[in-house]
Write a protein that holds these residues in place. Structure first.
Motif, PDB file in Angstrom:
ATOM      1  N   GLU A  66       0.845  -1.183   0.000  1.00 20.34           N
ATOM      2  CA  GLU A  66       0.000   0.000   0.000  1.00 20.34           C
ATOM      3  C   GLU A  66       0.881   1.234   0.000  1.00 20.34           C
ATOM      4  N   GLY A  67       0.273   2.364  -0.340  1.00 27.88           N
ATOM      5  CA  GLY A  67       1.041   3.597  -0.361  1.00 27.88           C
ATOM      6  C   GLY A  67       0.183   4.787  -0.724  1.00 27.88           C
ATOM      7  N   LYS A  68       0.792   5.945  -0.717  1.00 24.17           N
ATOM      8  CA  LYS A  68       0.096   7.174  -1.080  1.00 24.17           C
ATOM      9  C   LYS A  68      -0.273   7.104  -2.547  1.00 24.17           C
ATOM     10  N   PHE A  69      -1.413   7.663  -2.894  1.00 25.50           N
ATOM     11  CA  PHE A  69      -2.020   7.437  -4.206  1.00 25.50           C
ATOM     12  C   PHE A  69      -2.400   8.762  -4.852  1.00 25.50           C
ATOM     13  N   VAL A  70      -2.057   8.911  -6.136  1.00 26.30           N
ATOM     14  CA  VAL A  70      -2.512  10.056  -6.932  1.00 26.30           C
ATOM     15  C   VAL A  70      -2.929   9.540  -8.299  1.00 26.30           C
ATOM     16  N   ILE A  71      -3.910  10.210  -8.910  1.00 21.43           N
ATOM     17  CA  ILE A  71      -4.438   9.725 -10.180  1.00 21.43           C
ATOM     18  C   ILE A  71      -4.903  10.874 -11.061  1.00 21.43           C
ATOM     19  N   SER A 104      -0.265   6.790  -9.762  1.00 16.70           N
ATOM     20  CA  SER A 104       0.989   6.407  -9.121  1.00 16.70           C
ATOM     21  C   SER A 104       0.750   6.026  -7.675  1.00 16.70           C
ATOM     22  N   VAL A 105       1.531   5.057  -7.214  1.00 19.35           N
ATOM     23  CA  VAL A 105       1.525   4.644  -5.823  1.00 19.35           C
ATOM     24  C   VAL A 105       2.938   4.822  -5.284  1.00 19.35           C
ATOM     25  N   TYR A 106       3.063   5.500  -4.155  1.00 21.23           N
ATOM     26  CA  TYR A 106       4.358   5.779  -3.538  1.00 21.23           C
ATOM     27  C   TYR A 106       4.333   5.159  -2.140  1.00 21.23           C
ATOM     28  N   THR A 107       5.055   4.054  -1.991  1.00 20.89           N
ATOM     29  CA  THR A 107       4.978   3.295  -0.744  1.00 20.89           C
ATOM     30  C   THR A 107       5.817   3.914   0.350  1.00 20.89           C
ATOM     31  N   ASP A 108       5.563   3.458   1.578  1.00 22.70           N
ATOM     32  CA  ASP A 108       6.316   3.950   2.739  1.00 22.70           C
ATOM     33  C   ASP A 108       7.776   3.512   2.664  1.00 22.70           C
ATOM     34  N   GLU A 109       8.072   2.466   1.890  1.00 21.94           N
ATOM     35  CA  GLU A 109       9.449   1.986   1.746  1.00 21.94           C
ATOM     36  C   GLU A 109      10.224   2.745   0.678  1.00 21.94           C
ATOM     37  N   GLY A 110       9.586   3.737   0.068  1.00 24.92           N
ATOM     38  CA  GLY A 110      10.272   4.548  -0.936  1.00 24.92           C
ATOM     39  C   GLY A 110      10.189   3.996  -2.335  1.00 24.92           C
TER      40      GLY A 110
END
Length: 420
Positions: free
Chosen positions: A98-103, A110-116
């Motif tokens: 899971e991760g931060k999401f923009v569309i 795009s998905v930007y996970t907590d692990e970078g």
């Protein structure tokens, strides 16, 4: 999965975030927006060492097909949702994230996970599996400084056949079989060109860009994929022209255009061949191109089962004709039926959709036999060789054979200015 290595990714992420907010008016309360409808469809991601096609339904159910570091998976079921501004993926194989999401709906998310880690998916409106079916030829499959020819046929049973260079094995393949799958605009296929360290089941992913009637010669399919460049992975591309699977040869006339010569090795020895000094240990094809241009080489098919090719040597026209056997794209020049002194030539012939361009692809033995026949025809027609002298004829073939260890060649001819 690809690591976020540069600030450029952060910049892109910010732009997408702003674009998404502006599109949905989410500046005040973005978490209230329901993304379910925006996610429906096929989305594809191609990055270094990672590619995935996601087919997402309105209820959030999803199907994943992809490859990571050469390992392939297909039709893994899962579920996707956006909750509290986060993109959450859960799959039956427990490969979840899971991760931060923009569309930007209908374009990219795009998905930007907590692990970078960052994954960017493009919306794919069309599935190219049907458009890919057929035969395609590429004149400039680049490895190092060379331009190579490759031919690929895709069949509706999920198989493909490949003819062309295999750079990591330093050899060529002729009709090498493999399997492939297309989801949206991504193709997943077993890697024909395995490195010594690759597993037997290593897969690669390729983004397909289809251009119907992309040139005057017909359809173009462009491949985009990642290749190793030292310690890095770089994106590259190659464009393939659709060619005919059933040859249309009768009454066609072609003039010489160019030649592709690769995989050349031979004895470090200079030999005179039809007025030119060759050294096959150093040959790059330029001299052969010069020779064929100066010879004004051309090809004619008087009928579907016959060929005539002519060239000019020392101001004198040299004519060769023979019956041919055609089986798919394999063609045999039955030169031995013209005269027992000549050798039959086995080669592969490819035409574009309009039959305006033709490739004659030959590997080592075919090249030796083809040019040996040309040489002996020239010597016979200029009174320098008796074709009934078997020893003398064999000696001329041997002169070519003994200096060539390997060679692959494609002669390209285009519709004659004299017409069909």
């Amino acid at each position: 999965m690809k690591k976020l290595l540069t600030m450029a990714f952060i910049a892109i992420f910010t732009i997408l975030s702003l674009a998404s907010c502006e599109k949905h008016g989410l500046d005040d309360n973005p978490d209230d927006y329901d993304y379910a409808a925006d996610l429906v469809g096929t989305w594809t991601c191609l990055q270094a060492n990672f590619a995935e096609a996601l087919v997402i339904s309105a209820d959030g159910s999803a199907m994943s097909t992809g490859v990571e570091d050469g390992e392939y998976w297909e039709n893994i079921r899962g579920h996707i949702e956006v909750r509290d501004g986060r993109f959450i993926m859960t799959f039956e194989d427990d490969d979840n994230y899971e991760g931060k999401f923009v569309i930007i709906p209908g374009e990219v998310f795009s998905v930007y996970t907590d692990e970078g880690e960052r994954y960017t998916y493009r919306y794919c409106a069309n599935n190219l599996s049907q458009e890919l079916l057929g035969m395609w030829v590429c004149n400039d499959t680049k490895y190092g400084t060379n331009s190579e020819i490759s031919v690929v046929s895709y069949h509706d049973d999920g198989s493909r056949t490949y003819t062309g260079i295999l750079p990591h094995s330093e050899g060529y393949a002729v009709n090498l079989s493999s399997t492939y799958t297309v989801v949206g605009d991504l193709m997943f296929a077993k890697n024909l060109d395995k490195k010594p360290t690759d597993s037997p089941d290593c897969y690669i992913a390729t983004r397909l860009i289809y251009s119907p009637n992309g040139t005057a010669l017909g359809d173009i399919m462009t491949y985009r994929y990642f290749v190793s460049a030292g310690k890095d992975m770089v994106e590259t591309s190659a464009s393939y022209l659709r060619v005919r699977e059933t040859l249309d040869l009768a009454e066609r006339r072609y003039d010489y255009s160019n030649v592709y010569v690769t995989n050349v090795s031979g004895e470090d020895k200079d030999i005179y061949f039809m007025g030119y000094l060759f050294n096959f240990s150093k040959m790059d094809g330029a001299l052969l191109d010069k020779m064929l241009r100066n010879f004004v080489f051309n090809v004619e098919f008087p009928s579907a089962d016959s060929i005539k090719y002519t060239f000019t040597y020392d101001g004198q026209p040299i004519v060769m004709d023979a019956l041919i056997e055609v089986e798919g794209n394999k063609v045999v020049f039955k030169m031995s039926e013209r005269h027992a002194a000549f050798r039959d030539v086995d080669l592969y012939v490819f035409q574009d959709a309009a039959s305006s361009q033709l490739h004659m692809y030959m590997y080592t033995k075919a090249v030796i036999d083809f040019f040996g026949n040309m040489k002996n025809t020239m010597l016979a027609q200029t009174g320098q060789l008796d074709l009934n002298d078997a020893v003398a004829v064999q000696d001329e073939y041997d002169k070519v054979d003994e200096v060539i260890n390997s060679i692959n060649m494609s002669i390209v001819v285009k519709t004659s200015k004299q017409g069909k």
